[in-house]
Scaffold this active site. Sequence first.
Site, mmCIF file in Angstrom:
data_model
loop_
_atom_site.group_PDB
_atom_site.id
_atom_site.type_symbol
_atom_site.label_atom_id
_atom_site.label_comp_id
_atom_site.label_asym_id
_atom_site.label_seq_id
_atom_site.Cartn_x
_atom_site.Cartn_y
_atom_site.Cartn_z
ATOM 1 N N ILE A 132 3.271 3.553 -6.893
ATOM 2 C CA ILE A 132 2.307 3.784 -7.984
ATOM 3 C C ILE A 132 2.165 5.271 -8.305
ATOM 4 O O ILE A 132 1.543 5.640 -9.288
ATOM 5 C CB ILE A 132 0.917 3.177 -7.679
ATOM 6 C CG1 ILE A 132 0.384 3.686 -6.333
ATOM 7 C CG2 ILE A 132 0.961 1.661 -7.718
ATOM 8 C CD1 ILE A 132 -1.061 3.350 -6.077
ATOM 9 N N LYS A 185 -12.753 5.192 -2.728
ATOM 10 C CA LYS A 185 -13.149 3.954 -3.421
ATOM 11 C C LYS A 185 -14.362 4.211 -4.317
ATOM 12 O O LYS A 185 -14.413 3.742 -5.448
ATOM 13 C CB LYS A 185 -13.455 2.852 -2.402
ATOM 14 C CG LYS A 185 -12.210 2.274 -1.717
ATOM 15 C CD LYS A 185 -11.402 1.418 -2.674
ATOM 16 C CE LYS A 185 -10.221 0.723 -2.015
ATOM 17 N NZ LYS A 185 -9.372 0.019 -2.981
ATOM 18 N N GLY A 211 0.120 -3.441 -4.982
ATOM 19 C CA GLY A 211 -0.179 -3.853 -3.605
ATOM 20 C C GLY A 211 0.110 -5.337 -3.437
ATOM 21 O O GLY A 211 -0.540 -6.036 -2.656
ATOM 22 N N TYR A 223 -11.394 7.118 2.816
ATOM 23 C CA TYR A 223 -11.199 5.862 2.074
ATOM 24 C C TYR A 223 -12.470 5.500 1.296
ATOM 25 O O TYR A 223 -12.394 5.129 0.111
ATOM 26 C CB TYR A 223 -10.847 4.775 3.092
ATOM 27 C CG TYR A 223 -10.773 3.366 2.576
ATOM 28 C CD1 TYR A 223 -9.664 2.921 1.864
ATOM 29 C CD2 TYR A 223 -11.787 2.447 2.850
ATOM 30 C CE1 TYR A 223 -9.578 1.602 1.427
ATOM 31 C CE2 TYR A 223 -11.711 1.138 2.422
ATOM 32 C CZ TYR A 223 -10.617 0.718 1.708
ATOM 33 O OH TYR A 223 -10.535 -0.580 1.290
ATOM 34 N N ASP A 247 5.042 -3.359 -5.449
ATOM 35 C CA ASP A 247 4.673 -2.848 -4.122
ATOM 36 C C ASP A 247 5.800 -1.975 -3.610
ATOM 37 O O ASP A 247 6.921 -2.022 -4.121
ATOM 38 C CB ASP A 247 4.393 -3.996 -3.133
ATOM 39 C CG ASP A 247 3.357 -3.579 -2.077
ATOM 40 O OD1 ASP A 247 3.408 -2.421 -1.631
ATOM 41 O OD2 ASP A 247 2.512 -4.401 -1.710
ATOM 42 N N GLY A 290 0.572 -7.064 -0.087
ATOM 43 C CA GLY A 290 -0.496 -6.908 0.903
ATOM 44 C C GLY A 290 -1.259 -8.209 1.107
ATOM 45 O O GLY A 290 -0.945 -9.242 0.524
HETATM 46 N N1 SER Z 1 -11.318 -3.592 5.417
HETATM 47 C C1 SER Z 1 -11.414 -2.245 4.981
HETATM 48 C C2 SER Z 1 -11.144 -1.295 6.068
HETATM 49 O O1 SER Z 1 -11.457 -1.616 7.194
HETATM 50 C C3 SER Z 1 -12.765 -1.955 4.441
HETATM 51 O O2 SER Z 1 -12.758 -2.268 3.102
HETATM 52 O O3 SER Z 1 -10.673 -0.251 5.826
#
Ligand code: SER
Length: 340
Positions: free
Chosen positions: A55, A158, A11, A154, A36, A14
């Site tokens: 990746i 995580k 990444g 997400y 990336d 980013g």
């Molecule tokens: N900044 C991230 C998001 O908004 C949260 O970790 O997805």
Amino acid sequence: MSRKPVVLVTGAAGEVGNGLIHHLTKSAQYDVVALDLKGLHTVSGSCAARIEGDILDRRLLERLVSEFEIHAIFHLAALLSTRSEFTPATAHEVNVTGTLNLLELAVEQSRWHGERVRFLFPSSIAVYGLPDLATKAEAGPVPESEHTEPTTMYGCNKLYCEHLGRYYARHYRQLAVDRERGGIDFRAIRFPGLISAYTVPHGGTSDYAPEMIHAAARGEPYECFVREDTRIPFMAMPDAIDALLALMQAPSARLSTPTYNVAAYSPTAGEFAKLVRDAFPSASIAFVPDLRRQAIVDSWPAEVDDARARADWGFAPKYDVTRTFEEYLLPNIKQRYATR
Ligand code: SER
């Protein structure tokens, strides 16, 4: 053949990767390899290698193992929370399978050079899931172990990857007769919303704060997708990068947990808008909540308890919200858009 130790950053192009690599390439200790999908022209030319690739491409990762002696990995590549809701299966693939691939690469590397590979992982406030606004209001600063029932793909990704990292670091192949030494030294930081003066994030749900200030600096109107009273923690990008570097360097004996909260300040979206209007009096900011994105932000804590990061590895953000605006955001953003 002795090779210079390498730090691998995924990444790399980013928001976090760019700034992190800027610091890492100043160190004489390591070579930096940047990976990336695209955009690597924006990354420091002082990297030992800038590799465009995925990746999820195991062949590419095998090539990296054979070409470089990797001692540390900052695995930053991910799809953020809003974007992940549109393509949950793809998000799982990138966020979970991608992380698994990198953990395997780290194990393989440590077999070669016999040392533990430090694996730095940016987790997120998205791992929390507060059931309603009343609970959020009463929760106070939330410690690492509470309210971890995320509502987003997400956040689930995580949280699971935090567990995967802990597994690889402490319990990997626990039944194998030939259980090896070495392996992985996994360290994760749960970041709040991050605000950079140089880049605007894509596909996150905390994006309203950085979007608001960048729009004002460009002289464009902004419709904020959350209510004015919405409160979650934020942090200036330099503090996020310092935190990653500090955790990477911390002696493992000092670390009491694999995963740490960090935070700096928690303004409401309305308070943030006031600071933006003070700095850019002609800013046009309207609050037009998107109820679905609002619900995601409402499930994230207003504050997190980062006492462990402070005690174990000396985390102490340099930028409160005023200093973030006055000394970091405003001078750099104004310069950035003035030179366009
Ligand atoms: N900044 C991230 C998001 O908004 C949260 O970790 O997805």
